[in-house]
Design an enzyme around this catalytic site. Sequence first.
Site, mmCIF file in Angstrom:
data_model
loop_
_atom_site.group_PDB
_atom_site.id
_atom_site.type_symbol
_atom_site.label_atom_id
_atom_site.label_comp_id
_atom_site.label_asym_id
_atom_site.label_seq_id
_atom_site.Cartn_x
_atom_site.Cartn_y
_atom_site.Cartn_z
ATOM 1 C CE LYS A 157 -17.556 -24.327 5.307
ATOM 2 N NZ LYS A 157 -17.602 -24.813 3.919
ATOM 3 C CG HIS A 183 -21.462 -22.022 0.070
ATOM 4 N ND1 HIS A 183 -22.274 -21.752 1.055
ATOM 5 C CD2 HIS A 183 -20.816 -22.961 0.108
ATOM 6 C CE1 HIS A 183 -21.932 -22.801 2.005
ATOM 7 N NE2 HIS A 183 -21.125 -23.592 1.382
ATOM 8 C CG HIS A 207 -15.928 -22.547 -0.680
ATOM 9 N ND1 HIS A 207 -16.732 -22.396 0.534
ATOM 10 C CD2 HIS A 207 -16.003 -23.877 -0.979
ATOM 11 C CE1 HIS A 207 -17.177 -23.506 0.776
ATOM 12 N NE2 HIS A 207 -17.121 -24.414 -0.328
ATOM 13 C CG HIS A 264 -15.253 -28.885 -2.022
ATOM 14 N ND1 HIS A 264 -15.561 -29.462 -0.732
ATOM 15 C CD2 HIS A 264 -16.353 -27.702 -2.141
ATOM 16 C CE1 HIS A 264 -16.475 -28.609 -0.066
ATOM 17 N NE2 HIS A 264 -16.947 -27.600 -0.912
ATOM 18 C CG ASP A 282 -19.274 -24.888 -2.844
ATOM 19 O OD1 ASP A 282 -18.404 -25.675 -2.372
ATOM 20 O OD2 ASP A 282 -20.355 -24.999 -2.546
ATOM 21 C CG HIS A 290 -22.539 -25.345 4.904
ATOM 22 N ND1 HIS A 290 -22.317 -25.760 3.520
ATOM 23 C CD2 HIS A 290 -23.702 -25.347 4.977
ATOM 24 C CE1 HIS A 290 -23.314 -26.012 3.069
ATOM 25 N NE2 HIS A 290 -24.127 -25.855 3.882
HETATM 26 O O1 DOR Z 1 -23.028 -28.334 -2.885
HETATM 27 C C1 DOR Z 1 -21.850 -28.768 -1.984
HETATM 28 N N1 DOR Z 1 -21.090 -29.862 -2.310
HETATM 29 N N2 DOR Z 1 -21.998 -27.892 -1.010
HETATM 30 C C2 DOR Z 1 -21.273 -28.224 -0.010
HETATM 31 O O2 DOR Z 1 -21.413 -27.618 1.171
HETATM 32 C C3 DOR Z 1 -20.385 -29.566 0.050
HETATM 33 C C4 DOR Z 1 -19.973 -29.828 -1.410
HETATM 34 C C5 DOR Z 1 -19.232 -30.841 -1.384
HETATM 35 O O3 DOR Z 1 -18.281 -31.230 -0.571
HETATM 36 O O4 DOR Z 1 -19.708 -31.872 -2.559
HETATM 37 ZN ZN ZN Z 2 -18.318 -26.266 -0.281
#
Ligand code: DOR
Ligand code: ZN
Length: 344
Positions: free
Chosen positions: A100, A175, A14, A16, A248, A137
């Site tokens: 997702k 998460h 997971h 970003h 995450d 999520h």
């Molecule tokens: O803390 C988070 N940041 N939780 C999420 O679900 C998205 C993520 C983000 O994309 O910044």
């Molecule tokens: Zn995330």
Amino acid sequence: MTKSLTIRRPDDWHLHLRDGDMLRAVLPHTAAHFARAIIMPNLVPPVVTGAQAAAYRDRIMAALPRDADFTPLMTLYLTEDTDPADVAAAHAAGLIHAVKLYPAGATTNSASGVANFDNVSKTLAKMAEIGLPLCTHGEVTDPSVDIFDREAVFIDRVLDPIRRSHPDLRVVMEHITTSDAVDYVKSSTANLAATITTHHLVINRNHILAGGIKPHYYCLPVAKRESHRLALRAAATSGDARFFLGTDSAPHTDANKLLPCGCAGCFTATNTMSILAEVFEQDGALDQLEAFTSLNGPGYYGLPVNDATLTLTRQAPSYPPHIDTPDGPVTVFDPDMPLNWSVA
Ligand code: DOR
Ligand code: ZN
């Protein structure tokens, strides 16, 4: 005393990566340690179609350092207009590894997510048929539900009904932050797993709120009370194949974190492996680190484990407090404890 630990190269289930300058700044940090990662699709606009996922994958590959050995595992962002045939085609082409589900309004860039879960039933049925996992999520967005209860309520109101309607659907609860989620995963007999982040193994809600507000510890789902953190630690270090690492890691510039209404996310790509080694050693479970970071995830996703290895040595690492990006600095997650393991 163990001085060095060699494990199969880890994957991040997971992650970003964002796009553009931010992508180019953060990707080398993940690619330095991880062989693969499940790439979150919550860009602006989101990655909804197979064609968009293919284009995003190409941008990630173009942003990789020359000597990197890293494979992005793409996902699609589920909307009420998602075309099941497009999802199936992207899966058949080997392009995507999950879809997702963001409840609309639950978190960063989730506005295009799902408000009425009945409207995604055809896509979920297709995913169940072809064995494509749904990553969730897991928070309800009902404003009357306390933010610390939103994960537990999601399990009852949304996730369990979906799983009853689609018993063959493979689900990854992303998460997880509560003992409720740990218990729900453990009570399942099939088709359910969960990712756990690095930071949720380390912080509880006091880290965010006690002694002054600490925006860099704010993420979603928000860290819960200590008993929940301990349940996550027990699950992660247990070796149970249903729990595996999804960092995450979610970069936001300091300028966007330190606002009166700051963004949610902890950036952990840089130091995750050192932190996890510390966590697992504290719990007398260094021998389970490889299962959590390198074996259980591929097992659930039906992928081979990595041939390459990663070696950790007992030596205090030094990580920068932040990384520079053209958009401004991004603070690296501070585990608030001494670290004793370095990636060799
Ligand atoms: O803390 C988070 N940041 N939780 C999420 O679900 C998205 C993520 C983000 O994309 O910044
Ligand atoms: Zn995330």
